[in-house]
Scaffold this motif. Sequence first.
Motif, PDB file in Angstrom:
ATOM      1  N   HIS A   2       0.840  -1.193   0.000  1.00 56.33           N
ATOM      2  CA  HIS A   2       0.000   0.000   0.000  1.00 56.33           C
ATOM      3  C   HIS A   2       0.881   1.251   0.000  1.00 56.33           C
ATOM      4  N   GLU A   4       1.568   4.828   1.577  1.00 55.85           N
ATOM      5  CA  GLU A   4       1.372   5.597   2.801  1.00 55.85           C
ATOM      6  C   GLU A   4       1.354   7.080   2.440  1.00 55.85           C
ATOM      7  N   TYR A  26      -3.392   6.289   5.588  1.00 57.96           N
ATOM      8  CA  TYR A  26      -2.870   7.389   6.375  1.00 57.96           C
ATOM      9  C   TYR A  26      -2.890   6.951   7.839  1.00 57.96           C
ATOM     10  N   THR A  27      -1.814   7.241   8.552  1.00 56.55           N
ATOM     11  CA  THR A  27      -1.714   6.918   9.971  1.00 56.55           C
ATOM     12  C   THR A  27      -1.793   8.209  10.772  1.00 56.55           C
ATOM     13  N   THR A  53      -5.432   4.242  11.993  1.00 50.71           N
ATOM     14  CA  THR A  53      -5.267   4.401  10.553  1.00 50.71           C
ATOM     15  C   THR A  53      -6.614   4.551   9.853  1.00 50.71           C
ATOM     16  N   ASN A  55      -7.954   4.070   5.494  1.00 49.89           N
ATOM     17  CA  ASN A  55      -7.500   3.828   4.124  1.00 49.89           C
ATOM     18  C   ASN A  55      -8.495   4.394   3.112  1.00 49.89           C
TER      19      ASN A  55
END
Length: 148
Positions: A2, A4, A26-27, A53, A55
């Motif tokens: 994936h 990031e 995204y975290t 997170t 997505n």
Amino acid sequence: MHQEFQTIQELVEYALQDGPQDKGMYTFGHVSQQLSDTIWEATGKSVHQYQITINNSAIRHTIKQHGGSRERLRGQIPVEPDDFLVLEEGILAPQQIYDAGQKPGQEVASLKFVLVTASGNVILNVHPGKRRQYLAVKTIHKTKGQSQ
């Protein structure tokens, strides 16, 4: 594999593009000790050192299911792309957390995070990872006034 993303804005823009997509994520950050303790007290779930997170699939699902005029018919406020930007401020310190239970087919029970904003309450459906230490935002919706 994936991709990031560095900002939630970049992920939202990516998620709302037409056509097939690779997985984007995204975290928001690690669960703080204080948030971990609050989740433990509210639900009995240990999420110490988990990451939170979201997505691109969760963003697409949210806009498809909880955006647009039909949300108003259900007494809720439609989710707009800019609503995801509010998550950055509040997701690591939600005003309310509760156990949402386990639906058929789910490996683990979901959590609900409530963020109180000027435009209404943002309710996040968050799933703890069973094998990896993460809390994944799966969908959000908005309500007027007090949380539901």
